[in-house]
Design a protein around this motif. Structure first.
Motif, short mmCIF file in Angstrom:
data_model
loop_
_atom_site.label_atom_id
_atom_site.label_comp_id
_atom_site.label_asym_id
_atom_site.label_seq_id
_atom_site.Cartn_x
_atom_site.Cartn_y
_atom_site.Cartn_z
N ILE A 117 -5.36 1.17 -1.27
CA ILE A 117 -5.26 1.05 -2.74
C ILE A 117 -4.90 -0.39 -3.12
O ILE A 117 -5.51 -0.99 -4.02
CB ILE A 117 -4.23 2.05 -3.29
CG1 ILE A 117 -4.72 3.49 -3.10
CG2 ILE A 117 -3.95 1.77 -4.77
CD1 ILE A 117 -3.75 4.54 -3.56
N THR A 118 -3.91 -0.95 -2.42
CA THR A 118 -3.50 -2.33 -2.69
C THR A 118 -4.64 -3.30 -2.37
O THR A 118 -4.89 -4.25 -3.13
CB THR A 118 -2.27 -2.69 -1.85
OG1 THR A 118 -1.23 -1.74 -2.09
CG2 THR A 118 -1.76 -4.09 -2.20
N LEU A 119 -5.34 -3.05 -1.26
CA LEU A 119 -6.41 -3.95 -0.85
C LEU A 119 -7.55 -3.97 -1.88
O LEU A 119 -8.04 -5.04 -2.25
CB LEU A 119 -6.96 -3.52 0.51
CG LEU A 119 -8.08 -4.40 1.07
CD1 LEU A 119 -7.59 -5.83 1.26
CD2 LEU A 119 -8.59 -3.83 2.39
N PHE A 120 -7.95 -2.79 -2.36
CA PHE A 120 -9.00 -2.74 -3.37
C PHE A 120 -8.55 -3.43 -4.66
O PHE A 120 -9.34 -4.08 -5.35
CB PHE A 120 -9.42 -1.30 -3.66
CG PHE A 120 -10.41 -0.76 -2.66
CD1 PHE A 120 -11.74 -1.16 -2.71
CD2 PHE A 120 -10.03 0.14 -1.69
CE1 PHE A 120 -12.66 -0.67 -1.81
CE2 PHE A 120 -10.94 0.62 -0.77
CZ PHE A 120 -12.27 0.23 -0.83
N LEU A 129 -7.16 6.32 -4.96
CA LEU A 129 -7.98 5.29 -4.35
C LEU A 129 -9.29 5.09 -5.12
O LEU A 129 -9.78 3.96 -5.27
CB LEU A 129 -8.27 5.67 -2.90
CG LEU A 129 -8.94 4.62 -2.01
CD1 LEU A 129 -8.15 3.33 -2.00
CD2 LEU A 129 -9.09 5.17 -0.59
N ALA A 130 -9.84 6.19 -5.63
CA ALA A 130 -11.09 6.11 -6.38
C ALA A 130 -10.93 5.29 -7.66
O ALA A 130 -11.87 4.62 -8.09
CB ALA A 130 -11.59 7.51 -6.73
N PHE A 131 -9.73 5.32 -8.25
CA PHE A 131 -9.53 4.55 -9.49
C PHE A 131 -9.71 3.05 -9.25
O PHE A 131 -10.47 2.38 -9.95
CB PHE A 131 -8.14 4.82 -10.08
CG PHE A 131 -7.85 4.00 -11.30
CD1 PHE A 131 -8.39 4.34 -12.53
CD2 PHE A 131 -7.08 2.85 -11.22
CE1 PHE A 131 -8.15 3.57 -13.66
CE2 PHE A 131 -6.83 2.07 -12.34
CZ PHE A 131 -7.37 2.44 -13.56
N ALA A 155 -14.06 5.07 0.67
CA ALA A 155 -12.66 5.44 0.43
C ALA A 155 -12.41 6.91 0.77
O ALA A 155 -11.35 7.26 1.30
CB ALA A 155 -12.30 5.16 -1.03
N MET A 156 -13.39 7.76 0.48
CA MET A 156 -13.24 9.18 0.77
C MET A 156 -13.14 9.42 2.29
O MET A 156 -12.35 10.25 2.75
CB MET A 156 -14.43 9.95 0.21
CG MET A 156 -14.37 11.44 0.43
SD MET A 156 -15.98 12.24 0.19
CE MET A 156 -16.85 11.71 1.67
N ILE A 157 -13.93 8.67 3.08
CA ILE A 157 -13.91 8.85 4.53
C ILE A 157 -12.54 8.49 5.09
O ILE A 157 -12.03 9.15 6.00
CB ILE A 157 -15.01 7.99 5.21
CG1 ILE A 157 -16.36 8.21 4.53
CG2 ILE A 157 -15.10 8.34 6.69
CD1 ILE A 157 -16.85 9.62 4.55
#
Length: 519
Positions: A31-34, A361-363, A464-466
């Motif tokens: 999440i931070t990386l994205f 994560l998707a956000f 991200a889902m994987i």
């Protein structure tokens, strides 16, 4: 990662993968990386816009279908319009993120199937009749074939692949990787025509008009080559899974208990499984009967097609979710795992709560992908790269191989196959036609490059889902873990598929019905 596997001195390639994993997992939380990557795109867009970075090229207009000369300039996210875009589109970027709804709807059905014990019972039954040695090729083959239903394989087969391996006493992450390799790395291969062919050949035909207005590329134009590709992807995927990926994985805590329970179906569970199986067959037969009439609501209203533009394909995720949900409820009620509708609803809620990490994560992932599209940096990169290849002066097979590598590289930054082909087709289709090669062959080269790096790019919508699925079995799994696991597949597919294309060209074989290699 496997203690037993790593007790031996690792090979040079093994040390390389360990390094990729170590470096990748030292990165911040996904999440931070994205979020940091999104910030980088914001700053880069402002810099490129200030420098006047741009690119021009002939492209297929998505609205008119005509090939036009278009110029794209870098768009800043730090000017008035860019700041307003980020502020006002944050919610729509998230809710419009295609994988989000797909994943959540499918997981409603899959979650009930897991909660009722239906999937577990199916896998135990399959373990009784399928040799252990065939589980890898079976999972990869199912993954390759799943692209007929567009993205359904990502949200259905990948988590089920992990469960299948676990039922056989093998590491579930290896099953997840095998399924991911088949679904994503083998996305272009298939034994029948899927949803991708009509989409790509429509773009190809617009580019063909620049050279020969009377030439038409059909959706079957790549069929022979892609049918042969299924065997190649299954073979390479099986070798990588069994001899590279799984030996590196740590022993899974639940391995022994799963292995002991493979044959532990009770008489009541067997009876419930038979009933659920009949329900599933009736649902499949009912769907087939509904789709059979020429005027069926499941067909394309204009063409009568069951694939391109058909409600059947548009609603395939909901259909698959129901195919899991209904038999699972029947199984749960018959086996005793469900006593009523409250347990069914609880299983649905539990499935959604397990996806909380993915939703967060998707956000941030959706913001990154939309920022990249808004700034036009990917389009400029594609056009500049195409110009460089066109000006290289290289011809024939070497240029075809460079085109494959360029498509693979570009796929790291632009996930949509049709978006990239919209940019590249007007450049490379006419170029290769002037060199004497058919548009069908050029389209194959693009599809090879486009498929192989799906497995290692965080900008792929389902990446991200994987990671979230992998963390069910390895809480430490991060971007580095997934890339190090999937990199051998990506490299093997790219090298093997490219070599197959060279041999195909040297043999002079047709790539599809009525579609050859040269004009």
């Amino acid at each position: 990662m496997q203690e037993a596997g790593r007790s031996k001195k690792p090979t040079l390639f093994g040390r390389f993968l360990n390094g990729v994993e170590a470096v990748g997992n030292r990165l911040p939380h996904p999440i931070t990386l994205f979020a940091l990557l999104s910030l980088a795109i914001i700053l880069l867009s402002a810099l490129c816009a200030a420098l006047g970075v741009s690119a021009a090229g002939e492209m297929v207009n998505s609205k008119t279908g005509e090939v036009e000369l278009q110029t794209f300039r870098a768009v800043s996210l730090l000017d008035r319009d860019g700041l307003a875009y980020m502020l006002t589109n944050a919610v729509s970027n998230f809710t419009g993120y295609a994988p989000l709804g797909t994943v959540l709807v499918a997981m409603l059905g899959v979650g009930v199937a897991e909660g009722s014990g239906f999937i577990s019972a199916l896998l135990k039954k399959a373990a009784q009749v399928t040799p252990r040695a065939l589980i890898s090729p079976m999972v990869i083959f199912l993954g390759v074939m799943s692209n007929v239903a567009s993205d359904a394989g990502y949200v259905v087969l990948i988590p089920v692949g992990a469960l299948m391996f676990r039922a056989y006493g093998r590491h579930p992450v290896a099953g997840l990787a095998a399924a991911f390799a088949g679904v994503s790395g083998g996305f272009s291969a298939n034994l029948i025509i899927g949803t991708l062919e009509p989409l790509l050949c429509g773009i190809t035909n617009e580019a063909v008009r620049l050279i020969d207005p009377n030439y038409t590329v059909l959706p079957t134009g790549n069929l022979y080559f892609m049918m042969a590709s299924v065997g190649l992807i299954v073979l390479l995927g099986t070798l990588i899974t069994d001899h590279v990926v799984e030996p590196r994985l740590e022993a899974f805590d639940g391995e022994s208990s799963a292995e002991e329970e493979i044959h532990s179906l009770t008489a009541r569970e067997n009876a419930a499984l038979r009933t659920a199986g009949w329900i599933l067959l009736l649902m499949a037969a009912g769907t087939a009967l509904l789709a059979f009439p020429k005027n069926s609501f499941l067909r394309n209203a204009e063409t009568g097609d069951l694939i391109a533009g058909a409600p059947l394909m548009g609603g395939i995720i909901l259909i698959i979710a129901l195919f899991f949900f209904v038999p699972a409820v029947v199984f749960g009620l018959r086996s005793g795992s469900f006593s009523g509708e409250r347990e069914v609803c609880a299983a649905m809620g539990q499935a959604m709560s397990a996806m909380g990490g993915y939703i967060a994560l998707a956000f941030v992932s959706s913001q990154l992908i939309n920022y990249f599209n808004y700034t036009r940096l990917g389009t400029i990169l594609a056009l500049r790269g195409a110009e460089a290849l066109e000006a290289s002066g290289i011809g024939g097979i070497p240029l075809m191989l460079l085109f494959i590598l360029f498509s693979a590289f570009l796929n790291l930054f632009m996930g949509s196959a049709s978006a990239k082909w919209t940019i590249l087709a007007p450049v490379f289709v006419p170029m290769f036609m002037l060199l004497g090669y058919t548009p069908e062959l050029t389209q194959i080269a693009y599809r090879i490059g486009d498929s192989c790096t799906n497995l290692i790019t965080p900008l792929m919508g389902y990446f991200a889902m994987i990671i979230v699925f992998a963390r069910r079995y390895d809480p430490r799994a991060g971007i580095g873990t997934l890339i190090s696991i999937m990199l051998p597949y990506s490299m093997a597919f790219l090298a093997g598929w490219s070599l197959m294309l060279i041999l195909w060209m040297l043999a002079g074989l047709p790539v599809g019905p009525g579609a050859g290699l040269t004009l």
